[in-house]
Enzyme design. Sequence first.
Site, PDB file in Angstrom:
ATOM      1  N   SER A   1       1.030  -1.171   0.317  1.00  0.00           N
ATOM      2  CA  SER A   1      -0.184   0.167  -0.105  1.00  0.00           C
ATOM      3  C   SER A   1       0.719   1.279  -0.683  1.00  0.00           C
ATOM      4  CB  SER A   1      -0.952   0.062   1.264  1.00  0.00           C
ATOM      5  OG  SER A   1      -0.011  -0.159   2.306  1.00  0.00           O
TER       6      SER A   1
ATOM      7  N   LEU B   1      -3.644  -3.423 -22.383  1.00  0.00           N
ATOM      8  CA  LEU B   1      -3.380  -2.680 -21.726  1.00  0.00           C
ATOM      9  C   LEU B   1      -4.160  -2.018 -20.401  1.00  0.00           C
ATOM     10  CD1 LEU B   1      -1.311  -0.927 -20.256  1.00  0.00           C
ATOM     11  CD2 LEU B   1      -1.752   0.872 -22.295  1.00  0.00           C
TER      12      LEU B   1
ATOM     13  N   ARG C   1      -6.720  -3.938 -19.718  1.00  0.00           N
ATOM     14  CA  ARG C   1      -7.949  -4.810 -18.932  1.00  0.00           C
ATOM     15  C   ARG C   1      -6.697  -5.098 -17.340  1.00  0.00           C
ATOM     16  NH1 ARG C   1      -9.694  -9.558 -21.180  1.00  0.00           N
ATOM     17  NH2 ARG C   1      -9.623  -9.942 -19.078  1.00  0.00           N
ATOM     18  N   HIS C   2      -5.687  -3.441 -16.986  1.00  0.00           N
ATOM     19  CA  HIS C   2      -5.283  -3.157 -16.145  1.00  0.00           C
ATOM     20  C   HIS C   2      -6.193  -2.032 -15.067  1.00  0.00           C
ATOM     21  CE1 HIS C   2      -1.600  -5.701 -16.643  1.00  0.00           C
ATOM     22  NE2 HIS C   2      -1.516  -5.593 -17.965  1.00  0.00           N
TER      23      HIS C   2
ATOM     24  N   SER D   1     -10.712   9.034 -29.049  1.00  0.00           N
ATOM     25  CA  SER D   1     -11.940   8.064 -29.604  1.00  0.00           C
ATOM     26  C   SER D   1     -12.205   7.932 -31.047  1.00  0.00           C
ATOM     27  CB  SER D   1     -12.526   9.572 -29.637  1.00  0.00           C
ATOM     28  OG  SER D   1     -13.786   8.749 -30.063  1.00  0.00           O
TER      29      SER D   1
ATOM     30  N   ARG E   1     -15.810   2.690 -38.676  1.00  0.00           N
ATOM     31  CA  ARG E   1     -14.187   2.265 -37.707  1.00  0.00           C
ATOM     32  C   ARG E   1     -14.096   1.089 -37.490  1.00  0.00           C
ATOM     33  NH1 ARG E   1     -15.051   3.799 -31.401  1.00  0.00           N
ATOM     34  NH2 ARG E   1     -17.189   2.303 -31.407  1.00  0.00           N
TER      35      ARG E   1
ATOM     36  N   ASN F   1      -0.860   4.412 -10.300  1.00  0.00           N
ATOM     37  CA  ASN F   1       0.160   4.391  -8.727  1.00  0.00           C
ATOM     38  C   ASN F   1       1.559   3.212  -9.052  1.00  0.00           C
ATOM     39  OD1 ASN F   1      -0.480   2.333  -7.590  1.00  0.00           O
ATOM     40  ND2 ASN F   1      -2.869   2.773  -7.358  1.00  0.00           N
TER      41      ASN F   1
ATOM     42  N   ARG G   1       2.354   0.930  -7.445  1.00  0.00           N
ATOM     43  CA  ARG G   1       1.732  -0.325  -6.986  1.00  0.00           C
ATOM     44  C   ARG G   1       0.985  -0.873  -8.260  1.00  0.00           C
ATOM     45  NH1 ARG G   1      -2.097  -2.643  -2.543  1.00  0.00           N
ATOM     46  NH2 ARG G   1      -0.785  -4.488  -1.995  1.00  0.00           N
TER      47      ARG G   1
ATOM     48  N   ARG H   1       3.291  -7.862 -17.775  1.00  0.00           N
ATOM     49  CA  ARG H   1       3.749  -7.510 -19.326  1.00  0.00           C
ATOM     50  C   ARG H   1       5.143  -7.856 -20.044  1.00  0.00           C
ATOM     51  NH1 ARG H   1      -1.869  -9.330 -21.586  1.00  0.00           N
ATOM     52  NH2 ARG H   1      -3.082  -7.311 -20.158  1.00  0.00           N
TER      53      ARG H   1
HETATM   54  C1  LIG Z   1       0.682 -13.979 -20.751  1.00  0.00           C
HETATM   55  C2  LIG Z   1      -0.701 -13.097 -20.706  1.00  0.00           C
HETATM   56  C3  LIG Z   1      -2.122 -13.923 -21.848  1.00  0.00           C
HETATM   57  C4  LIG Z   1      -3.352 -13.422 -21.460  1.00  0.00           C
HETATM   58  N1  LIG Z   1      -4.711 -13.643 -22.291  1.00  0.00           N
HETATM   59  C5  LIG Z   1      -6.159 -13.513 -22.108  1.00  0.00           C
HETATM   60  C6  LIG Z   1      -7.096 -14.053 -22.785  1.00  0.00           C
HETATM   61  O1  LIG Z   1      -6.523 -14.630 -23.692  1.00  0.00           O
HETATM   62  N2  LIG Z   1      -7.615 -12.987 -22.755  1.00  0.00           N
HETATM   63  C7  LIG Z   1      -8.846 -12.100 -21.433  1.00  0.00           C
HETATM   64  O2  LIG Z   1      -9.238 -12.898 -21.073  1.00  0.00           O
HETATM   65  N3  LIG Z   1      -7.438 -12.016 -20.695  1.00  0.00           N
HETATM   66  C8  LIG Z   1      -6.292 -12.350 -21.393  1.00  0.00           C
HETATM   67  N4  LIG Z   1      -4.828 -12.189 -20.268  1.00  0.00           N
HETATM   68  C9  LIG Z   1      -5.556 -10.245 -19.053  1.00  0.00           C
HETATM   69  C10 LIG Z   1      -5.799 -11.172 -17.969  1.00  0.00           C
HETATM   70  O3  LIG Z   1      -6.557 -12.469 -18.000  1.00  0.00           O
HETATM   71  C11 LIG Z   1      -5.576  -9.935 -17.128  1.00  0.00           C
HETATM   72  O4  LIG Z   1      -7.072  -9.310 -17.548  1.00  0.00           O
HETATM   73  C12 LIG Z   1      -4.284  -8.513 -17.204  1.00  0.00           C
HETATM   74  O5  LIG Z   1      -2.919  -9.411 -17.894  1.00  0.00           O
HETATM   75  C13 LIG Z   1      -4.755  -7.854 -15.808  1.00  0.00           C
HETATM   76  O6  LIG Z   1      -4.429  -8.344 -15.187  1.00  0.00           O
HETATM   77  P1  LIG Z   1      -5.077  -7.842 -13.332  1.00  0.00           P
HETATM   78  O7  LIG Z   1      -6.334  -8.814 -13.279  1.00  0.00           O
HETATM   79  O8  LIG Z   1      -4.291  -8.822 -12.537  1.00  0.00           O
HETATM   80  O9  LIG Z   1      -5.126  -7.063 -13.250  1.00  0.00           O
HETATM   81  P2  LIG Z   1      -5.686  -5.550 -12.740  1.00  0.00           P
HETATM   82  O10 LIG Z   1      -6.724  -5.523 -12.991  1.00  0.00           O
HETATM   83  O11 LIG Z   1      -4.967  -4.227 -12.338  1.00  0.00           O
HETATM   84  O12 LIG Z   1      -5.701  -5.967 -10.789  1.00  0.00           O
HETATM   85  C14 LIG Z   1      -4.404  -6.195 -10.332  1.00  0.00           C
HETATM   86  C15 LIG Z   1      -4.689  -6.865  -8.901  1.00  0.00           C
HETATM   87  O13 LIG Z   1      -5.605  -6.318  -8.391  1.00  0.00           O
HETATM   88  C16 LIG Z   1      -6.817  -7.375  -8.150  1.00  0.00           C
HETATM   89  N5  LIG Z   1      -8.262  -7.782  -8.693  1.00  0.00           N
HETATM   90  C17 LIG Z   1      -8.638  -6.417  -9.443  1.00  0.00           C
HETATM   91  N6  LIG Z   1      -9.278  -6.635  -9.900  1.00  0.00           N
HETATM   92  C18 LIG Z   1     -10.007  -7.216  -9.095  1.00  0.00           C
HETATM   93  C19 LIG Z   1     -11.469  -8.474  -8.788  1.00  0.00           C
HETATM   94  N7  LIG Z   1     -12.554  -8.422  -9.207  1.00  0.00           N
HETATM   95  N8  LIG Z   1     -11.352  -9.258  -8.714  1.00  0.00           N
HETATM   96  C20 LIG Z   1     -10.313 -10.104  -7.506  1.00  0.00           C
HETATM   97  N9  LIG Z   1      -9.159  -9.461  -7.012  1.00  0.00           N
HETATM   98  C21 LIG Z   1      -8.957  -8.083  -8.243  1.00  0.00           C
HETATM   99  C22 LIG Z   1      -6.049  -9.031  -8.615  1.00  0.00           C
HETATM  100  O14 LIG Z   1      -5.073  -9.486  -7.124  1.00  0.00           O
HETATM  101  C23 LIG Z   1      -4.446  -8.543  -9.653  1.00  0.00           C
HETATM  102  O15 LIG Z   1      -4.288  -9.284  -9.736  1.00  0.00           O
HETATM  103  C24 LIG Z   1      -3.741 -12.262 -20.507  1.00  0.00           C
HETATM  104  C25 LIG Z   1      -2.363 -11.671 -19.418  1.00  0.00           C
HETATM  105  C26 LIG Z   1      -1.569 -12.149 -19.260  1.00  0.00           C
HETATM  106  C27 LIG Z   1      -0.372 -11.396 -18.957  1.00  0.00           C
END
Ligand SMILES: Cc1cc2nc3c(=O)[nH]c(=O)nc-3n(C[C@H](O)[C@H](O)[C@H](O)COP(=O)(O)OP(=O)(O)OC[C@H]3O[C@@H](n4cnc5c(N)ncnc54)[C@H](O)[C@@H]3O)c2cc1C
Length: 250
Positions: free
Chosen positions: A71, A93, A95-96, A106, A173, A189, A191, A200
Amino acid sequence: MELIRAPRVTLLARPQFQEPAHLPVQWKGEATDGERLAEFAGRLCYMSQHNPAGRTTAEYLRNILSQGHGSVFEHTTYVVLIEGISRSCSHELVRHRAGWGYSQLSQRYVDEAHAAFVMPPAIQGEAELEAAWARQVEAAQAAYVAAVEGLMARYAWVEDKIHRRKLAREAARSVLPNATEVKIVCSANVRAWRTMLELRLGEGAELEIRRMAVACLRVLQQEAPALFADFEIYPASDGSEAGRVGFHKV
Ligand SMILES: Cc1cc2nc3c(=O)[nH]c(=O)nc-3n(C[C@H](O)[C@H](O)[C@H](O)COP(=O)(O)OP(=O)(O)OC[C@H]3O[C@@H](n4cnc5c(N)ncnc54)[C@H](O)[C@@H]3O)c2cc1C
């Protein structure tokens, strides 16, 4: 048609730390505001502002990382502009989620008739593949331009020109390739940065986002070495760059 072969990462904003006069820290060593903010937060937890172990900021933060006291790293935020990445890369990207904020170009509002395209690293360096790929994206862009023209005519009855263009572009598009360049402002941040980078930079990550992560890491290591010193960039088995982290997901 502009083809892009590498991403560009520009630091837009960093924290400004204002030390409270009533809780001064016995700092040791040089440090940036972002690093000191993290140290301040860590020391507050134990009221160790007098620095009993005589640690430099870099030593202190390394110890916090080794303990997984994550934290502490949520207070320091860096904002970057990322350009020269493809729409498929930005889709990965964003997805994080935790600790991240995004503002992305846009395609509904911006005319993509002159958009640039990002050549996947896997295609670069192989003349035949490059030429075929360039022809395909050029054809897609021509299809986009034709679709916008057709849709502008179809929506001629919409009086507001801005709204008419948006209606045309948002549908047109759909024929643009994943390779279309996007620009995106990202705030995260430390973390959150560390978690994204760990995932990544790995050799299992897709090549383009790995290349983007390497570029981000270089900017962040230069900006705040003590917060990213345990990351190491190395040549991967496929000839590209990858990275590994010393302290796993704090
Ligand atoms: C090599 C690779 C292959 C991938 N392939 C696919 C794929 O085929 N299909 C696909 O859909 N995605 C895929 N992903 C995306 C992956 O599933 C994650 O969505 C992405 O890496 C973001 O990671 P994260 O959720 O840990 O990150 P963040 O959203 O930044 O979350 C960080 C951390 O916070 C915690 N956290 C966040 N949200 C929650 C929650 N709702 N509940 C509980 N804990 C939470 C977890 O500890 C998480 O690790 C891939 C990723 C990688 C690196």
